[in-house]
Every structure is written in structure tokens, then in C-alpha cells.
Enzyme design. Structure first.
Site, short mmCIF file in Angstrom:
data_model
loop_
_atom_site.label_atom_id
_atom_site.label_comp_id
_atom_site.label_asym_id
_atom_site.label_seq_id
_atom_site.Cartn_x
_atom_site.Cartn_y
_atom_site.Cartn_z
N ILE A 61 -2.45 -4.85 -4.89
CA ILE A 61 -2.00 -4.40 -3.16
C ILE A 61 -2.54 -5.52 -2.20
O ILE A 61 -3.96 -5.53 -2.11
CB ILE A 61 -2.87 -3.01 -3.06
CG1 ILE A 61 -2.23 -1.83 -3.79
CG2 ILE A 61 -2.35 -2.45 -1.66
CD1 ILE A 61 -3.09 -0.64 -3.74
N THR A 69 -6.59 -6.54 -2.00
CA THR A 69 -7.14 -7.74 -1.44
C THR A 69 -7.52 -7.75 -0.01
O THR A 69 -7.11 -6.86 0.65
CB THR A 69 -6.09 -9.05 -1.84
OG1 THR A 69 -5.09 -8.66 -0.63
CG2 THR A 69 -5.40 -8.89 -2.75
N ASP A 100 -5.58 -14.19 1.30
CA ASP A 100 -5.01 -14.47 2.83
C ASP A 100 -3.30 -14.79 2.45
O ASP A 100 -2.98 -16.11 1.81
CB ASP A 100 -5.61 -15.49 3.60
CG ASP A 100 -5.08 -15.82 4.95
OD1 ASP A 100 -3.99 -15.24 5.34
OD2 ASP A 100 -5.87 -16.18 5.71
N ASN A 133 1.58 -5.10 1.07
CA ASN A 133 1.20 -4.30 2.27
C ASN A 133 0.66 -4.97 3.29
O ASN A 133 0.75 -4.86 4.52
CB ASN A 133 0.20 -3.11 1.85
CG ASN A 133 -0.63 -2.58 2.94
OD1 ASN A 133 0.13 -1.49 3.71
ND2 ASN A 133 -1.62 -2.79 3.11
N TYR A 143 7.96 -8.22 15.91
CA TYR A 143 7.41 -7.17 14.94
C TYR A 143 8.69 -6.50 14.24
O TYR A 143 9.09 -6.56 12.91
CB TYR A 143 6.62 -5.90 15.52
CG TYR A 143 6.11 -5.16 14.29
CD1 TYR A 143 5.14 -5.59 13.43
CD2 TYR A 143 6.50 -3.81 14.28
CE1 TYR A 143 4.61 -4.79 12.39
CE2 TYR A 143 6.30 -3.24 13.11
CZ TYR A 143 5.16 -3.57 12.15
OH TYR A 143 4.54 -2.74 11.21
N LYS A 147 9.88 -7.48 10.12
CA LYS A 147 9.99 -6.53 9.14
C LYS A 147 11.31 -6.44 8.73
O LYS A 147 11.83 -6.23 7.57
CB LYS A 147 9.35 -5.16 9.88
CG LYS A 147 7.95 -5.17 9.88
CD LYS A 147 7.26 -5.38 8.51
CE LYS A 147 5.67 -5.07 8.76
NZ LYS A 147 5.02 -5.21 7.29
N THR A 194 -3.75 4.74 11.63
CA THR A 194 -4.50 3.75 10.93
C THR A 194 -5.16 2.71 12.27
O THR A 194 -4.80 3.12 13.42
CB THR A 194 -3.57 2.98 10.14
OG1 THR A 194 -2.57 2.04 10.88
CG2 THR A 194 -3.02 3.67 9.20
#
Length: 267
Positions: free
Chosen positions: A7, A32, A50, A77, A142, A146, A177
């Protein structure tokens, strides 16, 4: 034998929730982080990675294979938010966003595909966004990064299917989040033509995140996808109206849909 899961961006937010849930279900999870030494409360190992640095991706993948002998599931992710009037976002920041949200996941997929091809199996889950299905005001970059990941997943999925490898997209809506804290905000410039509207939009976007869904919903959705033998091309996870907005875009005339969005954002 438990499945081995990688992940990216597994130290906080959605990635952390997914990792903890899969760990509880008995998966061998590797998360990570760019700075894993700063994280002291992870229940699964965190490796240095990274997504904008290809060498760190290769090192992490090599370490997982050395430890566990395989990689069964990759969850792309890691990602960052960005807001602002397109006219006022520095081009450097636009490129930085694509490096993380688009080119980063591509490099991760390139790094793991040879191993999955050798195994004749594997699943890659790209975490995109409902914002990637539409151009949202003051979130143009953004939405674009995406949306680009959604499309490239569609194409790559067909290219690797003959090797026994599955790829799918999961598009979350707003989740509670810390993504807003890590988001790049173009500054609200005094005297700018966008000053008043953009300032109000920033407050509205942060409110949407603060009142968002529980990240556990994403963890459950990802777990169910992993358990599926033939994943769909696209999944959407979030509040009903956020998911329904994609349906409306498909069926409404463009200008009517645009007017609906502008009314929603009080533009």
C-alpha cells in the site's frame, strides 16, 4: 498462505485504514511512507517510498519480494490534493501534483508488473476520486490528475489481462482524513478577481472533508474487491449523492450539469 499487499501512502488516512483492516484479516501488509521513521504506531511494516522517486519504488518492491517472495496486491493510494483558480496555480505545482497522482502510480505499476507476470497473478487497485469523473471548480488540477489515472487504468487493464493480472479503480468521495492538511492551496490573493469566491470555496471544501465518511468504508470496499475473482473496471465509495453525481453527469445535458455544479458550489 496469506496474500502479500503493498500500500503506497500507508501511514495515514485511507491507506492506514486499509492496511490495518487487511492486517486484521490476516494479510501480509507492507505500507510505505516518505519518512517511515516518523511513524511509531503502525501495526504493519512501513517501507521508505516516494512515488516521485523511481529508485525508492524499485528498492521497496525488491525488499518486499526478498522478504515475502511475491506481491499479490498493490494499492496505489499515495496522492495529494491541490486547489486554486487554474490561472493562479503555479505551473510547478500543477506538475508536482501530476508527478504524485498520475506518474507516481504508473511507476509503481511498472515496478510490480514483472513480478506479477512471473507469478501469473496479481491485483492492482488504483485509488482515484469521484472528483476525477468531472471538472470541479477550483479543483481542476486534482480532477484532471485523478481522471487521467482512471483512463490509464482502463487501458492497462486490457493490456495485462492475458498475464492473469487484474487492475481496477476505486474512486472515493469525501472522507474524514487529514488530506486537507497536506493539500496544496494556491494562496487567496488580495485584489485577485477570484479572491472572494475562492476564499469561500476553500472553507466549503474543508467542511466537506471534515464531515466526510469513515475511512473504514474504503477499507471494507477494498477487502471485498480483493476477495472478488473478477473485479469490475470502476468502483465508487462514498455518500449517495456523490456517487449519484456521476450518474447525473452521464444522463444530463452538459450545460444543465454545469449549472447544477455551479449552484452546488454557490458560483
Amino acid at each position: 498462505m496469506s496474500k502479500v499487499v503493498l500500500i503506497t501512502g500507508g501511514s495515514s488516512g485511507i491507506g492506514k485504514s486499509i492496511g490495518e483492516f487487511l492486517h486484521q484479516k490476516g494479510f501480509t501488509v507492507y505500507g510505505t511512507s516518505r519518512n517511515p521513521e516518523r511513524i511509531t504506531n503502525s501495526v504493519f511494516p512501513l517501507l521508505t517510498l516516494d512515488v516521485t522517486q523511481v529508485s525508492t519504488i524499485q528498492t521497496a518492491v525488491t525488499e518486499i519480494i526478498a522478504r515475502s517472495g511475491r506481491i499479490d496486491v498493490v494499492i496505489n493510494n499515495a496522492g495529494v490534493g491541490i486547489t486554486g483558480p487554474l490561472e493562479e496555480i503555479p505551473t510547478k505545482e500543477i506538475k508536482n501534483n501530476f508527478e504524485t497522482n498520475f506518474f507516481g502510480p504508473i511507476e509503481v505499476m511498472k515496478a510490480v508488473l514483472p513480478q506479477m507476470r512471473a507469478q501469473k497473478s496479481g491485483l492492482i487497485i488504483n485509488i482515484t476520486s469521484i472528483a476525477g469523473y468531472m471538472g470541479l471548480p477550483y479543483r481542476s488540477v486534482y480532477s484532471a490528475s485523478k481522471g487521467a489515472l482512471e483512463l490509464i487504468t482502463e487501458a492497462l487493464r486490457m493490456e495485462v489481462k492475458l498475464f492473469g493480472i487484474q487492475i481496477t479503480n476505486v474512486a472515493p468521495g469525501d472522507f474524514a482524513t487529514n488530506i486537507a492538511s497536506g493539500r496544496y492551496h494556491a494562496p487567496v490573493l488580495s485584489g485577485s478577481a477570484y479572491e472572494k469566491v475562492y476564499g469561500q470555496m476553500l472553507r466549503t471544501m474543508d467542511e466537506h472533508v471534515d464531515s466526510g465518511s469513515d475511512p473504514l468504508d474504503m477499507a471494507v470496499a477494498v477487502y471485498q474487491i480483493i476477495q472478488t475473482s473478477k473485479p469490475k473496471v470502476h468502483y465508487k465509495v462514498g455518500a449517495f449523492m456523490q456517487k449519484f453525481s456521476i450518474v447525473l453527469k452521464r444522463i444530463l445535458p452538459d450545460k444543465l450539469y454545469e449549472k447544477m455544479l455551479m449552484n452546488h458550489y454557490k458560483l
